[in-house]
Scaffold this active site. Structure first.
Site, PDB file in Angstrom:
ATOM      1  N   THR A 147      71.418  80.983 -46.444  1.00 44.82           N
ATOM      2  CA  THR A 147      71.486  79.643 -45.372  1.00 44.82           C
ATOM      3  C   THR A 147      70.804  79.241 -46.025  1.00 44.82           C
ATOM      4  O   THR A 147      71.114  78.259 -46.647  1.00 44.82           O
ATOM      5  CB  THR A 147      71.797  80.009 -44.062  1.00 44.82           C
ATOM      6  OG1 THR A 147      70.759  80.583 -44.074  1.00 44.82           O
ATOM      7  CG2 THR A 147      73.131  80.490 -43.973  1.00 44.82           C
ATOM      8  N   LYS A 169      66.931  87.340 -47.225  1.00 44.65           N
ATOM      9  CA  LYS A 169      67.396  86.116 -47.203  1.00 44.65           C
ATOM     10  C   LYS A 169      66.761  85.306 -45.412  1.00 44.65           C
ATOM     11  O   LYS A 169      66.657  86.312 -44.722  1.00 44.65           O
ATOM     12  CB  LYS A 169      69.207  85.356 -46.968  1.00 44.65           C
ATOM     13  CG  LYS A 169      70.004  86.147 -45.881  1.00 44.65           C
ATOM     14  CD  LYS A 169      69.444  85.302 -44.479  1.00 44.65           C
ATOM     15  CE  LYS A 169      70.083  83.951 -44.066  1.00 44.65           C
ATOM     16  NZ  LYS A 169      70.087  83.037 -42.743  1.00 44.65           N
ATOM     17  N   THR A 180      68.486  83.998 -38.543  1.00 46.34           N
ATOM     18  CA  THR A 180      68.479  84.723 -39.053  1.00 46.34           C
ATOM     19  C   THR A 180      68.234  85.362 -40.192  1.00 46.34           C
ATOM     20  O   THR A 180      68.503  84.905 -41.194  1.00 46.34           O
ATOM     21  CB  THR A 180      70.082  85.237 -39.260  1.00 46.34           C
ATOM     22  OG1 THR A 180      70.477  85.311 -37.436  1.00 46.34           O
ATOM     23  CG2 THR A 180      70.350  87.347 -39.671  1.00 46.34           C
ATOM     24  N   GLU A 260      61.179  76.737 -43.915  1.00 47.96           N
ATOM     25  CA  GLU A 260      61.706  75.790 -43.862  1.00 47.96           C
ATOM     26  C   GLU A 260      60.999  74.655 -43.845  1.00 47.96           C
ATOM     27  O   GLU A 260      59.717  74.905 -42.693  1.00 47.96           O
ATOM     28  CB  GLU A 260      63.267  75.535 -42.899  1.00 47.96           C
ATOM     29  CG  GLU A 260      63.980  76.030 -43.139  1.00 47.96           C
ATOM     30  CD  GLU A 260      64.994  75.591 -44.269  1.00 47.96           C
ATOM     31  OE1 GLU A 260      64.458  74.155 -44.720  1.00 47.96           O
ATOM     32  OE2 GLU A 260      65.525  76.194 -44.709  1.00 47.96           O
ATOM     33  N   ASN A 380      65.167  70.986 -38.638  1.00 47.14           N
ATOM     34  CA  ASN A 380      65.809  71.414 -37.598  1.00 47.14           C
ATOM     35  C   ASN A 380      66.126  70.820 -36.100  1.00 47.14           C
ATOM     36  O   ASN A 380      66.573  70.410 -35.092  1.00 47.14           O
ATOM     37  CB  ASN A 380      64.345  72.272 -36.802  1.00 47.14           C
ATOM     38  CG  ASN A 380      64.390  73.325 -37.127  1.00 47.14           C
ATOM     39  OD1 ASN A 380      65.220  74.293 -37.958  1.00 47.14           O
ATOM     40  ND2 ASN A 380      63.113  73.647 -38.535  1.00 47.14           N
ATOM     41  N   SER A 385      76.657  70.276 -37.687  1.00 48.79           N
ATOM     42  CA  SER A 385      77.681  71.099 -37.697  1.00 48.79           C
ATOM     43  C   SER A 385      78.963  70.605 -38.501  1.00 48.79           C
ATOM     44  O   SER A 385      78.286  69.221 -39.492  1.00 48.79           O
ATOM     45  CB  SER A 385      78.537  71.137 -36.407  1.00 48.79           C
ATOM     46  OG  SER A 385      78.922  69.013 -35.955  1.00 48.79           O
TER      47      SER A 385
END
Lengths: 385, 385
Positions: A147, A169, A180, A260, A380, A385
């Site tokens: 992702t 991942k 996830t 991240e 974050n 979207s």
């Protein structure tokens, strides 16, 4: 790589789930002769539809295939989400000729949006007919599950006559709605589901479960271990444990390094308390403390924040006898700063923090965490979207 | 203001503890006729020397004076810290003519550095001889206890024939090594130490203890309530409770608004679970979740993060029946997103979040928190020595 062990095929495709147009579906198929499997899942009470389905699928200790999609987590999608996960399984079963009850599903990406099923089903049809054991297929699968990861993550282990491969991942909940951690391990060893589950649980506890970027836990975290038995070699439990641990440890390092917004990799060890569980609680409490994590970002040897954080842990401690070491240099002894403590150099990427809670107890544990950086906030807080 | 109630004197001075040269010492003296007092302290196991001393001082329900210093927390300073706190008390006793056993000490600032006692003792001598009941003295005291606060915080309450005044600084652990929430309330009501402690504990639980900026807890947090009885009026417990709650609530609002790096004030209410304690656990779990806090910073109605966060709480829930409301608009019902959920406007400074855990249980609680911003990281990663 996941196709290094004999008996495994993999493939990947771009189904169009991700707005970026990057690869977003993968399929791993175990060709046997054995189909023993184990899995560990998120501890979150709110779980995505694919997790519910996969828990059932692996309950009998058998899996023949795992289908992956990235870009959409199929989480918090209600009854429709359950139907969609089941439809993915049905499509894989039909297209790849695998019993539906032996197929697991792993999804990662945005929470709360229905899967674009037309694209997903077309993707399954494509990937099911383009599977291979060549390393290019394994790499493509490792790419397709990403992702916001910046690099793909693969690992392997060579046993005497048998091997383990893996891809992974994410880590914890690092990414903007693209939560996830997903990991897939494959092996051609002969091993029972019980032996696999034991090895995977122990390895997860020492690796993925000690890795804590922000204390958050995904709705979709899934680690799967598939064994084909194709090597004909049955390692001892100890050999299997060591191999699975080595691969999980390698992946955990890669996940931490790619977390991240990370500028520091921090290992926290706690000792001198009543039990390993207490030590783990204290290490996690420190690893999740935002003030401590900001200090790490600033390369600031601010040991006062370490004491303030562990003081809130559920662990036996002598508040007047706590010691703290940064990169093996004592900065606080008997809960009091040492001369020169504020001059310790923490400018490197890796920082080692050790805390002795001063009770003389034998409890010890470690966690790996990261700093809290501007990039973490940026990544974050930007709506995805 | 703390000198509004009859019987109280206050003062402040610049002792030179802060490198900035701003005021850094204050003294509050209760002239009686009564000296009933109550206090609540940090729950941290690692506590600063002034907290240890003040706990003992207030144990008999009496206090005549509280001496404050900012710029240095006198925390994690070992036996020397205990000696220094005691020396501060001895100096106040001598200079202000107050029994040493009835003096509390509150310190806030850098952890782990010894107090510059020469400056501190000179400051006490100065401030003890320049006390007054005029509002200017109260304002000066409220200024002198600040660390990285941007504004001073005062509050008051007018009862029938009696009053309450208050000053406060900080909140939770917001500031770079300059931790600590300190609050001083004064009243000229006639009230027993038991009545004061009951009122203060209840008010703290509903205000300061529901305010959670980053989940960290200081080594020095101290809230003191002093009653002079000078009004001659003895309110009922209910009246006293209401007054203390009103003042604490006002101060908590000011503390939240001035929290370091804050761009959003977020109120989180949890309901529909087994008990108030469970609801509080879930509200805190959400309020401390960095991914949720980053979403608030980004005005992002990312309700998936709310579910992922509360799914880790120690609270009864129906994972398939959780509802989430942002600013009273339902964004998630039965654990599934509502149409238009992602378009909810969270651009304002105040955001109201309500979560129903879906069990039908009567448990409910709220916390107030803030977003996680670039400024938070900046302020808390810059080394402050």
């Amino acid at each position: 790589m996941i196709t290094t062990p004999a008996g495994f095929l993999a493939g990947a495709t771009t189904a169009g789930i991700k707005p970026s147009g990057k690869p977003d579906m993968a399929l791993v198929v175990n060709q046997g002769p054995r189909f023993d499997a184990a899995a560990v899942f998120t501890r979150n009470r709110v779980v995505a539809s694919p997790v519910k389905l996969s828990r059932q699928a692996v309950a009998n200790g058998k899996l023949k295939a795992v289908v992956y999609n990235s870009g959409n987590a199929n989480a918090c999608t209600g009854a429709q989400g359950d139907k969609d996960a089941a439809a993915m399984v049905a499509a894989v079963s039909e297209q790849a000729g695998v019993t539906a009850a032996d197929i697991a599903v792993c999804s990662t990406g945005l929470i709360g949006e229905p899967l674009p099923m037309e694209k997903v089903l077309a993707g399954i049809e494509t990937v099911a007919h383009d599977l291979g054991a060549d390393s290019a297929y394994a790499h493509a699968a490792a790419e397709a599950i990403l992702t916001t990861d910046t690099v793909s993550k693969e690992a392997g282990y060579d046993g005497p006559g048998w091997t383990v491969g893996a891809m992974g991942k994410g880590v914890g909940m690092m990414a903007p709605s693209l939560a996830t951690m997903l990991v897939c391990l494959t092996t051609d060893a002969v091993a029972s589901a019980q032996a696999l589950q034991s090895a995977l649980q122990k390895a997860s506890d020492l690796t993925f479960n000690t890795l804590d970027v922000d204390g958050s836990t995904s709705t979709n975290d899934t680690v799967v271990l598939l064994a084909s038995g194709a090597s004909g070699v049955e390692p001892s439990q100890e050999e299997l444990d060591a191999a699975v641990l080595a691969v999980c440890s390698d992946l955990a390092d890669q996940l931490q390094a790619d977390a991240e917004g990370v500028t520091k990799r921090v290992k926290i060890t706690v000792e001198g308390t009543g039990s390993d569980a207490q030590a783990l609680n204290a290490a996690r409490t420190l690893g999740r403390d935002n003030l401590f994590k900001c200090a790490m970002f600033g390369s600031d040897p601010n040991w006062g924040r370490v004491l303030a954080a562990v003081g809130m842990a559920e662990a036996d401690m002598d508040p007047d006898n706590i010691s703290v070491y940064f990169n093996d240099q004592p900065v606080c002894v008997a809960s009091t700063g040492t001369p020169g403590a504020r001059e310790v150099d923490l400018s490197g990427t890796d920082i080692d923090v050790r805390v002795d809670l001063g009770t003389g107890g034998a409890g010890t544990a470690f966690v790996r965490t990261t700093d809290l950086s501007h990039d973490y906030v940026e990544i974050n807080s930007a709506y995805s979207s």
